[in-house]
Design a protein around this motif. Sequence first.
Motif, short mmCIF file in Angstrom:
data_model
loop_
_atom_site.label_atom_id
_atom_site.label_comp_id
_atom_site.label_asym_id
_atom_site.label_seq_id
_atom_site.Cartn_x
_atom_site.Cartn_y
_atom_site.Cartn_z
N GLY A 41 0.80 -1.22 0.00
CA GLY A 41 0.00 0.00 0.00
C GLY A 41 0.83 1.27 0.00
N PHE A 42 2.13 1.15 0.23
CA PHE A 42 3.03 2.29 0.23
C PHE A 42 4.46 1.80 0.06
CE2 PHE A 42 2.18 1.07 4.64
CZ PHE A 42 3.45 0.84 5.13
N VAL A 43 5.36 2.73 -0.22
CA VAL A 43 6.79 2.42 -0.31
C VAL A 43 7.44 2.84 1.00
CG1 VAL A 43 8.94 2.91 -1.54
CG2 VAL A 43 6.80 2.77 -2.82
N HIS A 44 8.08 1.90 1.66
CA HIS A 44 8.78 2.17 2.91
C HIS A 44 10.00 3.04 2.63
CE1 HIS A 44 6.86 -0.79 5.64
NE2 HIS A 44 6.61 -1.44 4.52
N CYS A 45 10.19 4.08 3.43
CA CYS A 45 11.36 4.95 3.31
C CYS A 45 11.92 5.24 4.70
CB CYS A 45 11.01 6.26 2.61
SG CYS A 45 10.56 6.06 0.87
N SER A 46 13.06 5.91 4.71
CA SER A 46 13.68 6.35 5.95
C SER A 46 13.98 7.84 5.83
CB SER A 46 15.00 5.60 6.20
OG SER A 46 14.76 4.21 6.38
N SER A 47 14.06 8.50 6.98
CA SER A 47 14.35 9.93 7.00
C SER A 47 15.84 10.23 7.02
CB SER A 47 13.71 10.58 8.22
OG SER A 47 12.31 10.49 8.14
N ASP A 48 16.63 9.29 7.57
CA ASP A 48 18.06 9.54 7.71
C ASP A 48 18.83 8.22 7.76
OD1 ASP A 48 17.77 8.53 10.38
OD2 ASP A 48 17.32 10.54 11.10
N MET A 49 20.14 8.31 7.79
CA MET A 49 20.97 7.11 7.78
C MET A 49 20.83 6.28 9.05
SD MET A 49 22.25 6.49 4.90
CE MET A 49 23.29 5.11 5.43
N ALA A 50 20.50 6.89 10.16
CA ALA A 50 20.28 6.11 11.38
C ALA A 50 19.10 5.16 11.19
CB ALA A 50 20.04 7.04 12.58
N GLN A 51 18.03 5.64 10.56
CA GLN A 51 16.90 4.76 10.29
C GLN A 51 17.27 3.69 9.27
OE1 GLN A 51 13.50 7.26 9.26
NE2 GLN A 51 12.76 7.11 11.38
N VAL A 52 18.03 4.07 8.24
CA VAL A 52 18.48 3.09 7.24
C VAL A 52 19.27 1.98 7.92
CG1 VAL A 52 20.03 2.73 5.26
CG2 VAL A 52 18.44 4.67 5.28
N ASP A 53 20.21 2.34 8.78
CA ASP A 53 21.03 1.35 9.48
C ASP A 53 20.15 0.40 10.31
OD1 ASP A 53 23.40 2.31 8.42
OD2 ASP A 53 23.88 3.53 10.18
N GLY A 54 19.15 0.94 10.99
CA GLY A 54 18.25 0.11 11.78
C GLY A 54 17.45 -0.85 10.93
N VAL A 55 16.94 -0.37 9.80
CA VAL A 55 16.17 -1.21 8.89
C VAL A 55 17.06 -2.31 8.30
CG1 VAL A 55 14.91 -1.24 6.69
CG2 VAL A 55 14.45 0.56 8.36
N LEU A 56 18.28 -1.94 7.92
CA LEU A 56 19.21 -2.96 7.40
C LEU A 56 19.45 -4.06 8.43
CD1 LEU A 56 21.88 -0.73 5.63
CD2 LEU A 56 20.38 -2.40 4.52
N GLY A 57 19.64 -3.66 9.68
CA GLY A 57 19.91 -4.62 10.74
C GLY A 57 18.73 -5.50 11.09
N ARG A 58 17.52 -4.98 10.93
CA ARG A 58 16.32 -5.75 11.29
C ARG A 58 15.79 -6.62 10.15
NH1 ARG A 58 15.35 -0.91 13.87
NH2 ARG A 58 13.89 -0.15 12.31
N PHE A 59 15.89 -6.13 8.92
CA PHE A 59 15.18 -6.80 7.83
C PHE A 59 16.05 -7.29 6.68
CE2 PHE A 59 12.21 -3.72 9.74
CZ PHE A 59 11.27 -4.61 10.23
#
Length: 114
Positions: A41-59
């Motif tokens: 229903g939407f495209v997941h995005c991040s606001s900054d590299m800290a969120q990117v790092d967290g998403v990489l680590g979780r998924f």
Amino acid sequence: MSAPTHGTLLHIAERTHWDAARDTGVSYTMSTLGRTLGEEGFVHCSSDMAQVDGVLGRFYTGVPRSDLVLLVIDVSRLDAPVRYESAGGEVFPHVYGPIPVSAVIDVRSLPGNR
């Protein structure tokens, strides 16, 4: 949910899906790893590299970084609305529509596995 808006958003993309969109000029429609915009229903995005790092680590722990790229998206070039929504105790931007290839202003490599 209201949150400060950003001029750019970050999206972790599987390289093959981004390359296909770029090469054909057709809007990018993947939401997240193995899931399409139509499914989520939407495209997941991040606001900054800290969120990117967290998403990489979780998924994305089992995905080689060489198979991924980081899309930098210019929000002003989007035709779809961006909503900031709570997920896992954080507020993430979600794009409620496809990402035009012209909205992607940079494509970057991702940090290596830690």
